[in-house]
Design a protein around this motif. Sequence first.
Motif, PDB file in Angstrom:
ATOM      1  N   GLU A   1      11.897   3.994  -4.296  1.00  0.00           N
ATOM      2  CA  GLU A   1      10.977   3.300  -3.392  1.00  0.00           C
ATOM      3  C   GLU A   1      11.647   2.214  -2.549  1.00  0.00           C
ATOM      4  O   GLU A   1      11.230   1.962  -1.430  1.00  0.00           O
TER       5      GLU A   1
ATOM      6  N   ASN B   1       5.551   1.737  -3.953  1.00  0.00           N
ATOM      7  CA  ASN B   1       5.284   1.221  -5.296  1.00  0.00           C
ATOM      8  C   ASN B   1       6.239   0.058  -5.590  1.00  0.00           C
ATOM      9  O   ASN B   1       7.247   0.224  -6.253  1.00  0.00           O
TER      10      ASN B   1
ATOM     11  N   THR C   1       7.137  -3.913  -6.890  1.00  0.00           N
ATOM     12  CA  THR C   1       6.752  -4.972  -7.822  1.00  0.00           C
ATOM     13  C   THR C   1       6.707  -6.313  -7.076  1.00  0.00           C
ATOM     14  O   THR C   1       5.776  -7.097  -7.230  1.00  0.00           O
TER      15      THR C   1
ATOM     16  N   GLU D   1       0.826  -1.214   0.000  1.00  0.00           N
ATOM     17  CA  GLU D   1       0.000   0.000   0.000  1.00  0.00           C
ATOM     18  C   GLU D   1       0.854   1.255   0.000  1.00  0.00           C
ATOM     19  O   GLU D   1       0.562   2.221  -0.698  1.00  0.00           O
TER      20      GLU D   1
ATOM     21  N   SER E   1      11.374  -2.942  -7.375  1.00  0.00           N
ATOM     22  CA  SER E   1      10.496  -1.907  -7.900  1.00  0.00           C
ATOM     23  C   SER E   1      10.988  -1.476  -9.282  1.00  0.00           C
ATOM     24  O   SER E   1      12.077  -1.867  -9.702  1.00  0.00           O
ATOM     25  N   GLU E   2      10.173  -0.653  -9.949  1.00  0.00           N
ATOM     26  CA  GLU E   2      10.614  -0.155 -11.258  1.00  0.00           C
ATOM     27  C   GLU E   2      11.821   0.758 -11.110  1.00  0.00           C
ATOM     28  O   GLU E   2      12.727   0.764 -11.922  1.00  0.00           O
TER      29      GLU E   2
END
Lengths: 79, 145
Positions: B110, B79, B81, B76, B105-106
Amino acid sequence: MNVLLFGITKEIIGSDTLYISVKDNVKDVKSLKSFLNDKYPELKKLSSIAVAVNNKYAKEEDRITIDDEIALIPPVSGG
Amino acid sequence: MKKKKQVFMEGAIAPEFIATSIAKHQSKHSIGAHNIFLGQVRADEIEGKKVSAIEYSTYEGMANEKLQEIREKAFERFNLTYMHIYHSLGKVKAGEICFFVFVSSERRKEVYAATEAIVNMVKEEVPIFGKELFEDETHQWKVNS
């Protein structure tokens, strides 16, 4: 009711579970803690002690019955 | 909601297990950043006695519920993956790995914050208990600081 014991509480009480009789008049988290502190004064030396009811940390005023899964949680130390 | 995952493993977490975990993500091409936290058993010296190992135990039903909550909170707030948490049970010797958090993550921003938040939540909330075993076979129960 049965109380599940872990870590140092298991060592102090000397068993995996502790049976508490209805005669002991334990109705909520607060009365459970005072009953245990009286019976096992070593517990009072711990830096914290929590009670979990049905897998969740419980508050002092939360009621407990024989249908609940109750556990004594000494200071956690994972990681 | 992500499915429940196995967190606990018996004994130390092998470096090869960590390497394999990294390799498994190479086919996921949306990922641009991974971050890893590894907890290692420290040979603390307490009153002249050295910790040789920590023996971990858990209240597994509650721990799995707590870990699921932590996982949901992390997805939540950040961000991410993917995220993985592994923790040892039983005896882990000084110098061995007992805790492995792996987030992907991308982009990199984050993953730093997410790793720290997840590690802190596991250490503060999950009912895992460490018994510090000394070289002379005495012990004491660890308290997280």
